[in-house]
Design a protein around this motif. Sequence first.
Motif, mmCIF file in Angstrom:
data_model
loop_
_atom_site.group_PDB
_atom_site.id
_atom_site.type_symbol
_atom_site.label_atom_id
_atom_site.label_comp_id
_atom_site.label_asym_id
_atom_site.label_seq_id
_atom_site.Cartn_x
_atom_site.Cartn_y
_atom_site.Cartn_z
ATOM 1 N N THR A 1 0.811 -1.215 0.000
ATOM 2 C CA THR A 1 0.000 0.000 0.000
ATOM 3 C C THR A 1 0.847 1.268 0.000
ATOM 4 N N ASP A 2 2.027 1.221 0.602
ATOM 5 C CA ASP A 2 2.876 2.412 0.593
ATOM 6 C C ASP A 2 3.465 2.648 -0.797
ATOM 7 N N TRP A 3 3.878 1.589 -1.475
ATOM 8 C CA TRP A 3 4.391 1.742 -2.836
ATOM 9 C C TRP A 3 3.306 2.277 -3.764
ATOM 10 N N CYS B 1 4.644 1.672 5.279
ATOM 11 C CA CYS B 1 3.480 1.014 5.872
ATOM 12 C C CYS B 1 3.843 0.398 7.229
ATOM 13 N N CYS B 2 2.862 0.278 8.105
ATOM 14 C CA CYS B 2 3.098 -0.371 9.399
ATOM 15 C C CYS B 2 3.396 -1.856 9.233
ATOM 16 N N GLY B 3 2.973 -2.435 8.102
ATOM 17 C CA GLY B 3 3.215 -3.849 7.843
ATOM 18 C C GLY B 3 1.993 -4.730 8.006
ATOM 19 N N MET B 4 0.882 -4.157 8.441
ATOM 20 C CA MET B 4 -0.312 -4.959 8.664
ATOM 21 C C MET B 4 -0.780 -5.714 7.424
ATOM 22 N N PRO B 5 -0.792 -5.099 6.217
ATOM 23 C CA PRO B 5 -1.257 -5.856 5.048
ATOM 24 C C PRO B 5 -0.454 -7.128 4.785
ATOM 25 N N CYS C 1 -0.760 4.583 5.809
ATOM 26 C CA CYS C 1 -0.877 4.704 4.351
ATOM 27 C C CYS C 1 -2.173 5.405 3.967
ATOM 28 N N SER C 2 -3.251 5.053 4.654
ATOM 29 C CA SER C 2 -4.560 5.603 4.323
ATOM 30 C C SER C 2 -4.605 7.110 4.498
ATOM 31 N N VAL C 3 -4.120 7.594 5.633
ATOM 32 C CA VAL C 3 -4.172 9.031 5.898
ATOM 33 C C VAL C 3 -3.141 9.781 5.060
ATOM 34 N N GLU C 4 -1.961 9.231 4.911
ATOM 35 C CA GLU C 4 -0.910 9.900 4.146
ATOM 36 C C GLU C 4 -1.328 10.143 2.701
#
Length: 438
Positions: free
Chosen positions: A128-130, A230-234, A199-202
């Motif tokens: 999600t960050d990428w 990302c925090c890594g949750m996905p 990721c969602s807010v950023e």
Amino acid sequence: MKVDPPEHPTRSLHYDDAAYSDAGALDRELHRVGEVCHQCRRCLPLCPSFPKLFDLVDASPEEAAGVSQAGFEQVNELSFHCRLCYNHCPYTPPHDWDVDFPALMRRHQLARAQRDGIPLARRLTTRTDWIGRVAALAPALMNFANRNRLSRILMEKLLGIHRDWIQPTYHSQTLRRWFRGRGARSEGSNGRVVLFATCSVEYNDPETGQAAVEVLERSGVRVDVHYERCCGMPFTDTGDLDSARANAEANVAMLLPKVEAGALVLVPGPSCSLMLKEEYPRLLRSEAARRVAAATRDLMEHIHQLARDKQLPRDFKQRLGKVAYHAPCHLRAQNIGFRSRDLLALVADEVVLVDACSGVDGTWGMQARFHEASLGVAKKMLGAIDGAKHFLGNAERGVVEARLHAPGAVHARAGIHQHHLVGDERQEVARAKANVLG
């Protein structure tokens, strides 16, 4: 009912232990816990995993002992790690029976990923960050593709994301870009925090972060914004333990100096705050991870504390009327109470608590193969919000919004103002901002 204790107690079994990935030990634990769940059946209505498990048990003359490995894999496929069953179960640790169904499903998932590998499409959707970084370079193009019917059909065929799943909107001005141009505007008379943007807010909801910063600063809190990855949750959705651990290590290294300087870590998303609070210490087993976890708070958890300490301005300019508030599963798993609901009570005439699952959890609900099952889980939630004027929630953007716009949800959304259809903390914080700042 006689139940044998587990071969390896849940609380002392770690990811790197040989027993954790031992196929025989895992199979025995699946059957042991399956027998307990079969005799109890209290979690039947929670998620599709339990009806599937009980159907398999009832179809076998040996009951739970007769469920095959393939059968347990079907159960595991339907587990989306909402963790509701943990608080619902009467036999969780420290009970002698030591039943931790979510931890067992995670263990089974990791074993399957190690055995079968992770499909490329699933690996891509968890980055999600990428995706956010690329989308922020050309948000108009990405947003068009996410709403174009032809591209959504192709996306479903190539990536497995259902064509009707509501994709988030991307922005060129991310939260960090906004904050760099603006800078901090409070000296911190009421403490210091670092906002872990997620990721969602950023990338999708910078307004959430902007509103959070302004509300916190209005309350005398010094705010810094952090987001590198990302925090890594996905990754935990697919069993990609190596990637989850790598992100955890990098984020802990970045956050620890801020924590040591006296800052709390605020997270505007319950899945991400749960990841930092509980999974980071398990993944890393380090003092640094434990210190960061101990300093982590859900965003609304901290704002509620400010209100209790009479540090949150309450000169509200208008009231909301009747509000339905959805408490997501990963917030309930943190056992911190319904702080957003309590805050909304300061400005709403009535707050209806929607204590039901949205059937999403990260990337599970967006997958085409689980689309119908996830909508089935969400029925209770949709029914509970029917008739509310406003609808607010803590989950990431797109979670509840996707549910409200899904086929079959027309009646549930009919009486709700369109501009309040947001499934994250943005509306709560933005509403607080509007009322506090006037």
